[in-house]
Scaffold this motif. Structure first.
Motif, mmCIF file in Angstrom:
data_model
loop_
_atom_site.group_PDB
_atom_site.id
_atom_site.type_symbol
_atom_site.label_atom_id
_atom_site.label_comp_id
_atom_site.label_asym_id
_atom_site.label_seq_id
_atom_site.Cartn_x
_atom_site.Cartn_y
_atom_site.Cartn_z
ATOM 1 N N LEU A 186 18.588 -34.148 42.145
ATOM 2 C CA LEU A 186 17.789 -35.871 41.351
ATOM 3 C C LEU A 186 18.115 -35.898 39.685
ATOM 4 C CD1 LEU A 186 15.102 -34.735 43.880
ATOM 5 C CD2 LEU A 186 17.522 -36.950 44.765
ATOM 6 N N SER A 187 17.615 -37.412 40.159
ATOM 7 C CA SER A 187 17.832 -38.029 38.706
ATOM 8 C C SER A 187 16.182 -37.585 38.030
ATOM 9 C CB SER A 187 18.010 -39.272 38.610
ATOM 10 O OG SER A 187 17.703 -40.109 39.134
ATOM 11 N N PHE A 188 16.483 -37.396 36.835
ATOM 12 C CA PHE A 188 15.255 -37.256 36.089
ATOM 13 C C PHE A 188 15.054 -38.073 35.718
ATOM 14 C CE2 PHE A 188 12.740 -35.817 31.908
ATOM 15 C CZ PHE A 188 11.835 -34.463 32.985
ATOM 16 N N ARG A 189 13.379 -38.609 35.663
ATOM 17 C CA ARG A 189 12.542 -40.070 35.171
ATOM 18 C C ARG A 189 12.457 -39.677 33.563
ATOM 19 N NH1 ARG A 189 9.630 -41.228 40.910
ATOM 20 N NH2 ARG A 189 10.629 -42.136 41.890
ATOM 21 N N TRP A 190 12.954 -39.986 32.844
ATOM 22 C CA TRP A 190 12.381 -40.275 31.486
ATOM 23 C C TRP A 190 11.618 -40.893 31.324
ATOM 24 C CZ3 TRP A 190 14.376 -35.907 28.541
ATOM 25 C CH2 TRP A 190 15.010 -35.519 29.200
ATOM 26 N N GLU A 191 11.372 -41.768 31.579
ATOM 27 C CA GLU A 191 10.920 -43.308 31.281
ATOM 28 C C GLU A 191 9.194 -42.516 31.210
ATOM 29 O OE1 GLU A 191 12.601 -43.125 33.716
ATOM 30 O OE2 GLU A 191 11.786 -43.809 35.467
ATOM 31 N N VAL A 192 8.777 -41.892 32.989
ATOM 32 C CA VAL A 192 7.829 -41.259 32.898
ATOM 33 C C VAL A 192 7.241 -40.147 32.368
ATOM 34 C CG1 VAL A 192 6.790 -40.424 35.470
ATOM 35 C CG2 VAL A 192 8.494 -42.481 35.680
ATOM 36 N N ALA A 193 7.942 -39.359 31.750
ATOM 37 C CA ALA A 193 8.122 -38.005 31.258
ATOM 38 C C ALA A 193 7.454 -38.606 29.935
ATOM 39 C CB ALA A 193 9.469 -37.318 31.529
ATOM 40 N N VAL A 194 8.030 -39.680 29.387
ATOM 41 C CA VAL A 194 7.287 -40.513 28.571
ATOM 42 C C VAL A 194 6.140 -40.592 28.409
ATOM 43 C CG1 VAL A 194 7.640 -42.139 26.173
ATOM 44 C CG2 VAL A 194 9.497 -40.887 27.569
ATOM 45 N N VAL A 195 6.185 -40.872 29.694
ATOM 46 C CA VAL A 195 4.289 -41.971 29.972
ATOM 47 C C VAL A 195 3.299 -40.333 29.879
ATOM 48 C CG1 VAL A 195 3.098 -42.861 30.904
ATOM 49 C CG2 VAL A 195 5.309 -44.243 30.299
ATOM 50 N N LEU A 196 3.354 -39.510 30.443
ATOM 51 C CA LEU A 196 2.516 -38.539 30.944
ATOM 52 C C LEU A 196 2.560 -37.443 29.799
ATOM 53 C CD1 LEU A 196 3.641 -37.850 34.535
ATOM 54 C CD2 LEU A 196 2.375 -38.932 33.824
ATOM 55 N N ILE A 197 3.896 -36.799 29.270
ATOM 56 C CA ILE A 197 4.168 -35.935 28.161
ATOM 57 C C ILE A 197 3.496 -36.753 26.307
ATOM 58 C CG2 ILE A 197 5.515 -33.777 27.166
ATOM 59 C CD1 ILE A 197 6.664 -34.345 30.198
ATOM 60 N N GLY A 198 4.452 -37.157 26.338
ATOM 61 C CA GLY A 198 3.886 -38.541 24.850
ATOM 62 C C GLY A 198 2.407 -38.786 24.492
ATOM 63 N N PRO A 199 1.567 -38.999 25.035
ATOM 64 C CA PRO A 199 0.284 -38.538 25.522
ATOM 65 C C PRO A 199 -0.488 -37.086 24.932
ATOM 66 C CG PRO A 199 0.167 -40.120 27.155
ATOM 67 C CD PRO A 199 1.626 -39.420 26.807
#
Ligand SMILES: [Zn+2]
Ligand SMILES: [Zn+2]
Length: 374
Positions: free
Chosen positions: A5-18
């Motif tokens: 299934l496609s990876f949600r980069w935008e979610v990863a940025v919001v979750l992992i970035g902070p």
């Protein structure tokens, strides 16, 4: 589960970035520039606003309708939800109602612990899993709430306003815009995200099951410290309409205290609460189940007699509890309306004392009996 299934980069940025910024840039900034007490105060206030908007607002108010509250407070929760960046009220509540309906079903529970700790914590958001796709059919009632509908429509502009605009403006007032964005913005976001996610992961993994073992939910006072009181998750899954998670007065549950406080000053009402009899019945039923299982698995002598003894003792305790509950409500109504004669009220009170003594003795017997098979 399908892994293509496609990876949600935008979610990863919001979750992992902070998290990355909190571990690298923020310690350096603190070392070089220091942080003023005003910014730390902002951090604390935003931690509370973010966390309690999710627990008292998204969870108890909108998902479970455990109480009613004034529109001003609903608006504060809706803005706090945008601050939290955990999706709109409608999306969050839809996922959460689905979680309660199909708890532990990997194909239907959006954050099922059966997918593993990481999956229940954050993994479910990182790919386009069918079980985590939101079907808004189960939140039609919430669309009728103008504040929830408004927050859903303007969710991303509100996220940016709350997380950048408001924090930068307050940081300017405090004389440290970057410090405010880093501490009250990024660090607060990283911590609050995982405080909520622990309820989906850790609270289905570590702790006791005093009220039900129908699903993986657990009660854990340590998790309650990290989750604004929601660590009493076995209680919550068993009595999900109750506005409390920690039902005893000494349970750490700031969410319950906030809701109770709002009701005391007249801003909240219709607080739903299970009766102590229901809680005690569920607890005794679990103790009976565990003791029965141990007797069977221990292959003790006279298995059938021991189990029958336990069941008889449990039945007797439940009967006395029901009697106590009936007499108590009669006594309370006799006390509330002065229609009854004084001697009648005294009679109810004496009956109540008598049955409370009996109940105390039966509870003691039950504890001794079940402890034998602990
Ligand atoms: Zn749960
Ligand atoms: Zn819930």
């Amino acid at each position: 589960m399908q892994q293509s299934l496609s990876f949600r980069w935008e979610v990863a940025v919001v979750l992992i970035g902070p998290i990355i910024v909190s571990l690298t840039v923020i310690p350096l900034y603190i070392l070089i520039s220091g942080i003023s007490p005003w910014v730390w105060l902002m951090f604390f206030v935003f931690m509370m606003w973010n966390g309690l908007s999710i627990t008292a607002g998204y969870h108890c108010l909108w998902s479970h309708k455990s109480y009613q509250v004034h529109p001003i407070i609903r608006s504060i929760f809706a803005l706090g939800g945008a601050l939290a960046i955990q999706n709109s009220i409608l999306q969050w509540c839809s996922n959460h109602r689905q979680h309660h309906r199909d708890t532990d079903d990997i194909d239907a529970d959006p954050y099922s612990i059966r997918g593993g700790f990481f999956y229940a914590h954050v993994g479910w958001m990182l790919r386009d899993y069918p079980s985590s796709r939101t079907d808004y059919a189960n939140v039609r009632d919430l669309r009728e709430d103008p504040i929830a509908a408004w927050q859903h429509r303007w969710y991303w502009p509100l996220v940016l306003t709350m997380n950048l605009g408001l924090i930068a403006a307050l940081g300017w007032l405090a004389g440290d815009i970057l410090g405010a964005l880093l501490i009250a913005g990024v660090l607060r976001l990283a911590l609050c995200h995982h405080c909520t996610f622990f309820i989906n992961s850790l609270a289905h993994y570590w702790g006791q099951q005093p009220y039900s073992d129908a699903n993986s939910s657990r009660d854990n006072p340590i998790i309650a410290l990290l989750t604004y009181g929601e660590g009493y998750h076995n209680f919550h899954h068993t009595f999900q309409w109750d506005y409390r998670n920690g039902h005893c007065w000494y349970h750490f549950d700031p969410t319950k205290w906030l809701i109770r406080g709002l009701s005391v000053i007249g801003l909240a009402g219709s607080l739903k609460q299970v009766s102590p009899v229901q809680v005690e019945s569920a607890t005794a039923a679990m103790q009976l189940k565990r003791a029965t299982d141990r007797i069977r698995h221990g292959q003790l002598m006279n298995t059938a007699e021991r189990i029958n003894l336990l069941k008889a003792e449990n039945d007797s305790l439940m009967t006395t509890l029901d009697e106590w509950s009936a007499i108590r409500s009669e006594w309370l109504s006799a006390r509330a309306d002065n229609l009854h004669q004084r001697w009648e009220r005294t009679q109810f009170r004496n009956q109540l004392r008598e049955i409370e003594n009996q109940l105390r003795e039966q509870r003691r017997q039950w504890r001794i009996l079940t402890a034998q098979f602990a």
